[in-house]
Design a protein around this motif. Structure first.
Motif, mmCIF file in Angstrom:
data_model
loop_
_atom_site.group_PDB
_atom_site.id
_atom_site.type_symbol
_atom_site.label_atom_id
_atom_site.label_comp_id
_atom_site.label_asym_id
_atom_site.label_seq_id
_atom_site.Cartn_x
_atom_site.Cartn_y
_atom_site.Cartn_z
ATOM 1 N N PRO A 88 117.488 -0.876 -147.810
ATOM 2 C CA PRO A 88 117.151 -0.543 -149.189
ATOM 3 C C PRO A 88 116.319 0.735 -149.269
ATOM 4 O O PRO A 88 115.642 1.096 -148.310
ATOM 5 C CB PRO A 88 116.316 -1.740 -149.660
ATOM 6 C CG PRO A 88 116.515 -2.807 -148.654
ATOM 7 C CD PRO A 88 116.957 -2.177 -147.391
ATOM 8 N N SER A 89 116.352 1.380 -150.409
ATOM 9 C CA SER A 89 115.589 2.598 -150.626
ATOM 10 C C SER A 89 114.107 2.351 -150.337
ATOM 11 O O SER A 89 113.549 1.339 -150.757
ATOM 12 C CB SER A 89 115.788 3.049 -152.071
ATOM 13 O OG SER A 89 114.976 4.161 -152.309
ATOM 14 N N GLY A 90 113.504 3.243 -149.577
ATOM 15 C CA GLY A 90 112.077 3.127 -149.290
ATOM 16 C C GLY A 90 111.747 2.227 -148.108
ATOM 17 O O GLY A 90 110.578 2.008 -147.801
ATOM 18 N N GLY A 92 112.104 2.866 -145.045
ATOM 19 C CA GLY A 92 111.536 3.622 -143.928
ATOM 20 C C GLY A 92 112.556 4.319 -143.044
ATOM 21 O O GLY A 92 112.232 4.720 -141.923
ATOM 22 N N LYS A 93 113.766 4.510 -143.542
ATOM 23 C CA LYS A 93 114.822 5.131 -142.721
ATOM 24 C C LYS A 93 114.411 6.541 -142.273
ATOM 25 O O LYS A 93 114.486 6.868 -141.097
ATOM 26 C CB LYS A 93 116.141 5.189 -143.503
ATOM 27 C CG LYS A 93 116.650 3.813 -143.904
ATOM 28 C CD LYS A 93 117.963 3.893 -144.642
ATOM 29 C CE LYS A 93 117.870 4.471 -146.038
ATOM 30 N NZ LYS A 93 117.102 3.643 -146.990
ATOM 31 N N SER A 94 113.985 7.368 -143.233
ATOM 32 C CA SER A 94 113.600 8.736 -142.857
ATOM 33 C C SER A 94 112.332 8.733 -142.011
ATOM 34 O O SER A 94 112.113 9.647 -141.205
ATOM 35 C CB SER A 94 113.381 9.597 -144.097
ATOM 36 O OG SER A 94 114.538 9.594 -144.894
ATOM 37 N N THR A 95 111.516 7.708 -142.177
ATOM 38 C CA THR A 95 110.286 7.610 -141.394
ATOM 39 C C THR A 95 110.602 7.434 -139.907
ATOM 40 O O THR A 95 109.877 7.932 -139.044
ATOM 41 C CB THR A 95 109.404 6.457 -141.921
ATOM 42 O OG1 THR A 95 109.161 6.677 -143.311
ATOM 43 C CG2 THR A 95 108.088 6.370 -141.191
ATOM 44 N N VAL A 96 111.699 6.744 -139.597
ATOM 45 C CA VAL A 96 112.122 6.585 -138.201
ATOM 46 C C VAL A 96 112.272 7.966 -137.558
ATOM 47 O O VAL A 96 111.772 8.227 -136.464
ATOM 48 C CB VAL A 96 113.464 5.798 -138.120
ATOM 49 C CG1 VAL A 96 114.065 5.895 -136.728
ATOM 50 C CG2 VAL A 96 113.251 4.340 -138.509
HETATM 51 P P1 ATP Z 1 115.349 6.443 -149.207
HETATM 52 O O1 ATP Z 1 116.494 5.563 -148.856
HETATM 53 O O2 ATP Z 1 114.940 6.284 -150.634
HETATM 54 O O3 ATP Z 1 115.530 7.882 -148.784
HETATM 55 P P2 ATP Z 1 113.807 5.702 -146.856
HETATM 56 O O4 ATP Z 1 114.261 4.364 -146.407
HETATM 57 O O5 ATP Z 1 114.296 6.872 -146.072
HETATM 58 O O6 ATP Z 1 114.075 5.896 -148.407
HETATM 59 P P3 ATP Z 1 111.154 6.717 -146.280
HETATM 60 O O7 ATP Z 1 111.393 8.065 -146.840
HETATM 61 O O8 ATP Z 1 111.112 6.586 -144.809
HETATM 62 O O9 ATP Z 1 112.220 5.659 -146.853
HETATM 63 O O10 ATP Z 1 109.810 6.156 -146.913
HETATM 64 C C1 ATP Z 1 109.335 4.847 -146.684
HETATM 65 C C2 ATP Z 1 108.187 4.563 -147.626
HETATM 66 O O11 ATP Z 1 107.078 5.383 -147.310
HETATM 67 C C3 ATP Z 1 108.516 4.843 -149.071
HETATM 68 O O12 ATP Z 1 107.924 3.820 -149.851
HETATM 69 C C4 ATP Z 1 107.866 6.162 -149.361
HETATM 70 O O13 ATP Z 1 107.452 6.244 -150.701
HETATM 71 C C5 ATP Z 1 106.688 6.165 -148.419
HETATM 72 N N1 ATP Z 1 106.387 7.517 -147.935
HETATM 73 C C6 ATP Z 1 107.269 8.391 -147.412
HETATM 74 N N2 ATP Z 1 106.661 9.542 -147.037
HETATM 75 C C7 ATP Z 1 105.356 9.385 -147.316
HETATM 76 C C8 ATP Z 1 104.189 10.212 -147.150
HETATM 77 N N3 ATP Z 1 104.268 11.436 -146.609
HETATM 78 N N4 ATP Z 1 103.008 9.710 -147.570
HETATM 79 C C9 ATP Z 1 102.925 8.489 -148.115
HETATM 80 N N5 ATP Z 1 103.976 7.645 -148.293
HETATM 81 C C10 ATP Z 1 105.178 8.089 -147.910
#
Ligand code: ATP
Length: 311
Positions: A88-90, A92-96
């Motif tokens: 789901p969106s948010g 943490g995919k990009s965080t990986v």
């Molecule tokens: P999406 O599918 O919407 O692109 P994602 O799965 O890739 O999302 P991430 O971008 O990894 O999700 O973010 C995970 C969570 O951390 C989200 O709730 C986002 O708002 C939060 N987040 C991302 N970057 C930061 C940051 N630099 N500082 C604080 N919170 C952040």
């Protein structure tokens, strides 16, 4: 005077290049400028590539302590495979990707690439091994040649052009007013999201990294452009000699992955191939059905029928 200013100018150029590359990385990962810099431990060895396996081991991570993103996250990406990360969106995919690239550090657990703890090796040698096609490709205010060459600073013009041909962007470039000398980026010629991503692919083709990370654009591209881009990436960059990780929003782009990791609530919710995940009737199955509108009703029903038949 001339002789003296030459090397100084040259140094100036190198300095600007370096600064530029740092800026680029920040843009690339949507980061704020004030992250504390990460330093290598004294005497850290360079990263040694041995096939490209990646392992997250009990990783805890939070941007803000009160809001954990990962809690004991563990998964393995086998070498030479195409692996997708969905959820789901948010979730943490990009965080990986940001953790793997060491823009942030886990508060617990380890990340291993080819068995090497990424906090114990020279960071730039690790980053050198990873090519990224980001969601939104940053372009410098410079000509196209320079923008692609960013993938490999010492590449010849010929190498840049070959990469552009493979990324299916060479013809487009030749139609621009000044060809490869056309200035893009801030104050430069505006180019479309699809063209930008193809430039990013050309950069990565040029870099030829053993590990490839593709962060799918959420909304920038229409689905036909996206499909063409995926086809191109699959044809040019995905093979058994490198590990490729796709962060996907559209499940259709991951159907053929060797392995799919589904994240939710800071952990791996389920993992497997497209077919095994559909059969599980869990989160992936729900996401697949929910995307029926975008992936085409027909395909979704076919998917569902395949499960029925498999039972
Ligand atoms: P999406 O599918 O919407 O692109 P994602 O799965 O890739 O999302 P991430 O971008 O990894 O999700 O973010 C995970 C969570 O951390 C989200 O709730 C986002 O708002 C939060 N987040 C991302 N970057 C930061 C940051 N630099 N500082 C604080 N919170 C952040």
């Amino acid at each position: 005077v001339f002789q003296l200013s030459m090397p100084l100018n040259f140094l100036g150029t190198v300095y600007r290049e370096l600064r530029q590359s740092l800026l680029d990385m920040e843009v690339l990962f949507n980061l704020r400028r004030n992250n504390p810099p990460i330093r290598d431990p004294v005497g850290a060895p360079p990263f040694e590539f041995k096939g490209g396996s990646i392992r997250f081991e009990d990783v805890d991570f939070a941007y803000h302590p009160q809001r954990p993103i990962f809690q004991s996250l563990s998964f393995t990406v086998p070498p030479g495979k195409k692996v997708a990360i969905v959820g789901p969106s948010g979730c943490g995919k990009s965080t990986v990707l940001r953790l793997l690239y060491r823009f942030y550090e886990p508060s617990a657990g380890r990340i291993l690439v080819d068995g090497q703890d990424i906090t114990k090796i020279q960071l730039d040698t690790l980053r050198q091994a990873i090519g990224v096609v980001p969601q939104d490709t940053p372009l410098f205010h410079a000509d196209i040649m320079h923008n692609i060459r960013y993938g490999k600073l010492n590449a010849t013009d010929e190498e840049v052009k070959t990469a552009a041909v493979r990324a299916n962007v060479h013809d487009t470039i030749q139609r621009l007013p000044d060809g490869y000398k056309t200035k893009v980026g801030e104050r430069g010629l505006m180019i479309s999201g699809g063209e930008k991503q193809r430039l990013a692919v050309a950069r990565v083709v040029l870099k030829d990294p053993p590990i490839l990370f593709f962060d799918e654009a959420t909304s920038a591209l229409d689905s036909r452009t996206e499909m063409e881009l995926m086809k191109n990436i699959n044809a040019n960059l995905v093979d058994n000699s490198r590990t490729s990780i796709f962060i996907a929003h559209r499940l259709r782009t991951v159907v053929d992955a060797d392995h799919i990791i589904v994240l939710r609530n800071g952990r791996v919710e389920e993992e497997g191939t497209h077919e095994t995940l559909l059969r599980l009737r869990g989160l992936y199955y729900e996401m697949w059905l929910a995307q029926a509108d975008t992936i085409g009703q027909e395909e979704a029903t076919n998917g569902a029928r395949a499960i029925e038949e498999a039972k």
